[in-house]
Design a protein around this motif. Structure first.
Motif, PDB file in Angstrom:
ATOM      1  N   LEU A  85       8.434  27.415  10.231  1.00  0.00           N
ATOM      2  CA  LEU A  85       8.043  26.529  11.170  1.00  0.00           C
ATOM      3  C   LEU A  85       9.048  25.321  10.971  1.00  0.00           C
ATOM      4  N   TYR A  86       9.088  24.944   9.751  1.00  0.00           N
ATOM      5  CA  TYR A  86       9.924  23.794   9.417  1.00  0.00           C
ATOM      6  C   TYR A  86      11.126  24.259   8.499  1.00  0.00           C
ATOM      7  N   PRO A  87      12.349  24.908   8.899  1.00  0.00           N
ATOM      8  CA  PRO A  87      13.111  25.490   7.875  1.00  0.00           C
ATOM      9  C   PRO A  87      13.997  23.967   7.210  1.00  0.00           C
ATOM     10  N   GLU A  88      13.889  23.171   7.768  1.00  0.00           N
ATOM     11  CA  GLU A  88      14.635  21.871   7.280  1.00  0.00           C
ATOM     12  C   GLU A  88      13.815  21.203   6.247  1.00  0.00           C
ATOM     13  N   ILE A  89      12.642  21.759   5.902  1.00  0.00           N
ATOM     14  CA  ILE A  89      11.868  21.199   4.398  1.00  0.00           C
ATOM     15  C   ILE A  89      12.179  22.335   3.543  1.00  0.00           C
ATOM     16  N   ASP A  90      12.671  21.850   2.487  1.00  0.00           N
ATOM     17  CA  ASP A  90      13.064  23.038   1.530  1.00  0.00           C
ATOM     18  C   ASP A  90      12.011  22.748   0.158  1.00  0.00           C
ATOM     19  N   THR A  91      11.590  21.443   0.221  1.00  0.00           N
ATOM     20  CA  THR A  91      10.421  20.930  -0.897  1.00  0.00           C
ATOM     21  C   THR A  91       9.524  20.054  -0.170  1.00  0.00           C
ATOM     22  N   ILE A  92       8.336  20.355  -0.656  1.00  0.00           N
ATOM     23  CA  ILE A  92       7.352  19.384  -0.146  1.00  0.00           C
ATOM     24  C   ILE A  92       6.625  18.734  -1.370  1.00  0.00           C
ATOM     25  N   ALA A  93       6.273  17.594  -1.335  1.00  0.00           N
ATOM     26  CA  ALA A  93       5.616  16.858  -2.390  1.00  0.00           C
ATOM     27  C   ALA A  93       4.177  16.869  -2.114  1.00  0.00           C
ATOM     28  N   VAL A  94       3.128  17.312  -2.996  1.00  0.00           N
ATOM     29  CA  VAL A  94       1.943  17.695  -2.860  1.00  0.00           C
ATOM     30  C   VAL A  94       1.201  16.896  -3.979  1.00  0.00           C
ATOM     31  N   LYS A  95       0.538  15.908  -3.345  1.00  0.00           N
ATOM     32  CA  LYS A  95      -0.415  14.932  -4.322  1.00  0.00           C
ATOM     33  C   LYS A  95      -1.823  15.745  -4.708  1.00  0.00           C
ATOM     34  N   VAL A  96      -1.798  16.025  -6.151  1.00  0.00           N
ATOM     35  CA  VAL A  96      -3.024  16.738  -6.509  1.00  0.00           C
ATOM     36  C   VAL A  96      -4.032  15.684  -7.288  1.00  0.00           C
ATOM     37  N   THR A  97      -5.374  15.766  -6.708  1.00  0.00           N
ATOM     38  CA  THR A  97      -6.303  15.051  -7.132  1.00  0.00           C
ATOM     39  C   THR A  97      -7.314  15.938  -7.952  1.00  0.00           C
ATOM     40  N   VAL A  98      -7.444  15.675  -9.173  1.00  0.00           N
ATOM     41  CA  VAL A  98      -8.570  16.755  -9.944  1.00  0.00           C
ATOM     42  C   VAL A  98      -9.756  15.680 -10.282  1.00  0.00           C
ATOM     43  N   PHE A  99     -10.811  15.905  -9.718  1.00  0.00           N
ATOM     44  CA  PHE A  99     -12.063  15.256 -10.085  1.00  0.00           C
ATOM     45  C   PHE A  99     -12.887  15.427 -11.176  1.00  0.00           C
ATOM     46  N   PRO A 100     -13.550  14.461 -11.718  1.00  0.00           N
ATOM     47  CA  PRO A 100     -14.386  14.909 -13.043  1.00  0.00           C
ATOM     48  C   PRO A 100     -15.306  16.050 -12.850  1.00  0.00           C
ATOM     49  N   ASN A 101     -15.911  16.390 -11.661  1.00  0.00           N
ATOM     50  CA  ASN A 101     -16.604  17.452 -11.324  1.00  0.00           C
ATOM     51  C   ASN A 101     -15.770  18.921 -11.399  1.00  0.00           C
ATOM     52  N   ALA A 102     -14.602  18.799 -11.549  1.00  0.00           N
ATOM     53  CA  ALA A 102     -13.456  20.064 -11.676  1.00  0.00           C
ATOM     54  C   ALA A 102     -13.248  20.496 -10.264  1.00  0.00           C
ATOM     55  N   THR A 103     -13.622  19.917  -9.118  1.00  0.00           N
ATOM     56  CA  THR A 103     -13.002  19.819  -7.823  1.00  0.00           C
ATOM     57  C   THR A 103     -11.430  19.270  -7.584  1.00  0.00           C
ATOM     58  N   ILE A 104     -10.929  19.837  -6.648  1.00  0.00           N
ATOM     59  CA  ILE A 104      -9.511  19.647  -6.573  1.00  0.00           C
ATOM     60  C   ILE A 104      -8.959  19.332  -5.147  1.00  0.00           C
ATOM     61  N   LYS A 105      -8.230  18.462  -5.000  1.00  0.00           N
ATOM     62  CA  LYS A 105      -7.887  17.983  -3.596  1.00  0.00           C
ATOM     63  C   LYS A 105      -6.275  17.913  -3.471  1.00  0.00           C
ATOM     64  N   PHE A 106      -5.894  18.639  -2.397  1.00  0.00           N
ATOM     65  CA  PHE A 106      -4.215  18.555  -2.079  1.00  0.00           C
ATOM     66  C   PHE A 106      -3.948  17.717  -0.938  1.00  0.00           C
ATOM     67  N   GLU A 107      -2.973  16.855  -1.030  1.00  0.00           N
ATOM     68  CA  GLU A 107      -2.568  16.247   0.229  1.00  0.00           C
ATOM     69  C   GLU A 107      -0.906  16.056   0.234  1.00  0.00           C
ATOM     70  N   PRO A 108      -0.552  16.498   1.331  1.00  0.00           N
ATOM     71  CA  PRO A 108       1.131  16.498   1.404  1.00  0.00           C
ATOM     72  C   PRO A 108       1.654  14.986   1.299  1.00  0.00           C
TER      73      PRO A 108
END
Length: 159
Positions: A85-108
């Motif tokens: 869909l987006y061939p112009e994007i070769d790399t995407i930065a993903v913000k990863v949050t690891v919470f104390p209860n071992a859950t994880i959240k991803f945000e571009p």
């Protein structure tokens, strides 16, 4: 002889009073002093996964974790149509949050001036693909699990 003992007790009593004159710090003062000593920007142990737990060197364990996480995200995103869909994007930065209860959240993370692609669509693709993630053990600060955040560059391959 009794005179000397009496003088000795008087002198001992007078010098021992010097030690009791010192003001005892309150619990709050001691707590605040201790909290100021702590470097809140660093953790004692980074987040990790079970596969990297056996590594004793902290630097290698951290590298193992980041490589595993990056590779797993790349594999999950390469299955989807994000690169098509987006061939112009070769790399995407993903913000990863690891919470104390071992859950994880991803945000571009997008550049502030980017308007060339639909951020909402990319975000929804990212959230739909990055499910059923392996268990991640949270970071540790003074023996307590804490929240950590970091940004990973994820390379998108067109295959």
């Amino acid at each position: 002889m009794k005179k000397y003992w009496f003088s000795f007790f008087i002198i001992a009593a007078m010098t021992s009073c010097q030690f009791s004159d010192k003001k005892v710090k309150s619990e709050e003062e001691l707590l605040q002093k201790e909290l100021k000593k702590i470097d809140w920007k660093k953790v004692d142990a980074f987040p990790t996964i079970d596969a990297c737990e056996a590594i004793t060197d902290e630097t290698q364990r951290r590298q193992c974790f980041f490589e595993y996480l990056t590779q797993t995200i790349q594999e999950k995103l390469n299955v989807d149509t994000l690169a098509i869909l987006y061939p112009e994007i070769d790399t995407i930065a993903v913000k990863v949050t690891v919470f104390p209860n071992a859950t994880i959240k991803f945000e571009p993370q997008f550049p502030k001036d980017s308007v060339a692609y639909d951020k909402v669509k990319i975000d929804s693709i990212l959230h739909s693909r990055l499910v059923d993630f392996p268990k991640i053990n949270p970071a540790i600060k003074r023996g307590v699990p804490v929240k950590t955040q970091f940004v990973l560059p994820v390379i998108l391959n067109v295959e």
